[in-house]
Design an enzyme around this catalytic site. Structure first.
Site, PDB file in Angstrom:
ATOM      1  N   ASN A 135      89.521  64.555  26.190  1.00 45.96           N
ATOM      2  CA  ASN A 135      89.722  63.186  26.679  1.00 45.96           C
ATOM      3  C   ASN A 135      88.898  62.249  25.806  1.00 45.96           C
ATOM      4  O   ASN A 135      87.760  62.576  25.459  1.00 45.96           O
ATOM      5  CB  ASN A 135      89.219  63.061  28.124  1.00 45.96           C
ATOM      6  CG  ASN A 135      90.338  62.706  29.078  1.00 45.96           C
ATOM      7  OD1 ASN A 135      91.509  62.710  28.714  1.00 45.96           O
ATOM      8  ND2 ASN A 135      89.978  62.405  30.308  1.00 45.96           N
ATOM      9  N   TYR A 141      81.207  64.688  29.422  1.00 49.27           N
ATOM     10  CA  TYR A 141      81.863  65.256  30.611  1.00 49.27           C
ATOM     11  C   TYR A 141      82.718  66.464  30.218  1.00 49.27           C
ATOM     12  O   TYR A 141      82.748  67.483  30.922  1.00 49.27           O
ATOM     13  CB  TYR A 141      82.717  64.154  31.232  1.00 49.27           C
ATOM     14  CG  TYR A 141      83.352  64.451  32.566  1.00 49.27           C
ATOM     15  CD1 TYR A 141      82.590  64.558  33.725  1.00 49.27           C
ATOM     16  CD2 TYR A 141      84.735  64.569  32.673  1.00 49.27           C
ATOM     17  CE1 TYR A 141      83.198  64.785  34.954  1.00 49.27           C
ATOM     18  CE2 TYR A 141      85.343  64.790  33.897  1.00 49.27           C
ATOM     19  CZ  TYR A 141      84.572  64.907  35.039  1.00 49.27           C
ATOM     20  OH  TYR A 141      85.172  65.130  36.256  1.00 49.27           O
TER      21      TYR A 141
END
Ligand SMILES: NC(=O)c1ccc[n+]([C@@H]2O[C@H](COP(=O)([O-])OP(=O)(O)OC[C@H]3O[C@@H](n4cnc5c(N)ncnc54)[C@H](O)[C@@H]3O)[C@@H](O)[C@H]2O)c1
Lengths: 233, 148
Positions: A135, A141
């Site tokens: 992403n 993350y």
């Protein structure tokens, strides 16, 4: 009755997981940094403990709370998580460290602390994310949630045959975490989901409940993507 | 290019690309050390972040090299967490890099593979920019194991 421990359960996906596990007949210990955990646990008829999973003292507090309840612990759901998104070129070290420490370090520490207390045939379910497939703006993350899958597999091997360890990787789910996104960015994400809508916390709770149950007794070390088909679309 | 690879034989074999003193602004090859505590795991991931952060600012290539066993989860939980974390980090960086043509990928390798062969794979990936965001496995020990 057996006990299920759910972290990050004051709201959102964790709250839905706790509610679903109550319905399945578990006594539930809700864990959260946020004091709302007491309100949520009262509402669900569970038990609440305020603790930070990324700190050794927080993990100790959770272990103490489990022991104090005197109910056989059967299920651990590592759901607590945070995001601090930005392009890697702009990401500061604190944002990297915080996200890795909570999402990955907290999951590791709590699993190590709780797994020895779980009854035989117990289950651990970790919440990863579809974002670990890549992403923009989520280097921190992505690493943390990919790391959770590494933990899931290695713990599954290390704890078998006594315990099962699996993960759920949610896609875009409506919660306070995602409501904070700008409307345009949100719409772009939703448009890319084959099933055409954001997931709801209950969608994730159903997947967790199944993995934690005897119905999944031959499943370990796996990742269940609950993301409306977004993992390959 | 900055070569920060804990496996000394592999670091030496990567000498054609750069060195431990090389500039991360020109690119980064990062291979974590084995870890035994969470603090060590976090430190390895922060090293990866620091180097990749500098490379990202310059659109320079990044390759993470990880133990293949750890990359499929056949390792201690912490080593697997670091390796699979870097697999995911390589994918995230490759996505970001698409806008600015920054290259990122991951190489998983068995300890039984000659370091020169692993280094040649890294050199090929950097030179050709193929396999963006992918994990390329060098060695046969984990054929058939599902990649995370
Ligand atoms: N919402 C999504 O689209 C989505 C997608 C993929 C994965 N996830 C993951 O699902 C999980 C739940 O997400 P959510 O959307 O409900 O998020 P949320 O922000 O609404 O809830 C997260 C909860 O975790 C708690 N928490 C944070 N840090 C903690 C700590 N150190 N110790 C204890 N509790 C802590 C927060 O207080 C909060 O109550 C997270 O792990 C998240 O990364 C969410």
């Amino acid at each position: 009755m057996s006990l299920a421990i759910v972290t990050g359960a004051a709201r959102g996906i964790g709250q839905a997981i706790a509610a679903r596990l109550v319905e399945s007949g578990h006594a539930v210990l809700l864990v959260d940094l946020d004091e709302r955990v007491h309100h949520t646990s009262t509402e669900l008829g569970g038990h609440g403990v305020r603790a930070d999973i990324s700190q050794p003292a927080g993990v100790e507090r959770i272990v103490d709370a489990v022991r104090a309840l005197g109910v056989e612990p059967r299920v651990l759901v590592n759901n607590a998580g945070i995001t601090r998104d930005s392009l890697l070129r702009n990401m500061d070290e604190d944002a990297f460290r915080a996200v890795v420490r909570v999402n990955l370090g907290g999951t590791y520490a709590l699993t190590e602390a709780i797994a020895p207390l779980l009854v035989d045939d117990g289950a651990v379910v970790n919440i990863s994310s579809r974002a670990q497939l890549g992403n923009v703006g989520q280097f921190n993350y992505g690493i943390a949630k990919g790391g959770v899958i590494g933990l899931t597999r290695a713990h599954a091997l290390a704890l078998a045959p006594r315990l099962r360890v699996n993960a759920v990787a949610p896609g875009f789910v409506e919660s306070e975490m995602t409501l904070a996104m700008p409307t345009e960015a949100r719409q772009r994400v939703v448009d890319a989901i084959p099933l055409g809508s954001p997931g709801q916390p209950l969608d994730i709770a159903e997947a967790v409940d199944w993995l934690a149950s005897d119905a999944a007794s031959y499943v370990t070390g796996q990742v269940l993507y609950s993301c409306g088909g977004r993992s390959f679309a | 290019m900055r070569i920060h690879v804990a496996d000394a034989a592999l670091a030496a074999a990567l000498g054609g690309l750069g060195s431990a003193e090389g500039r991360p602004e020109d690119g980064v090859v990062f291979g974590p050390a084995e870890v035994t505590t969470w603090a060590e795991a976090e430190e390895e991931l922060i090293r990866a972040y620091r180097l990749a952060h500098v490379a990202a600012r310059e659109n320079a290539p990044v390759v993470f090299v990880v133990d293949a066993a750890a990359a499929v989860g056949r390792a201690t939980p912490l080593d697997a967490a670091v390796a699979v974390g870097l697999v995911a980090g390589g994918r995230c960086l490759a996505f970001e890099g698409l806008r600015k043509d920054q290259y990122a990928s991951v190489v998983g390798y068995d300890g039984s593979e000659p370091a020169a062969r692993v280094a040649a794979t890294v050199e090929f990936l950097v030179a050709s920019a193929v396999g963006r965001g992918q994990t390329v496995m060098v060695g046969t020990a984990h054929v058939g194991a599902m990649l995370p």
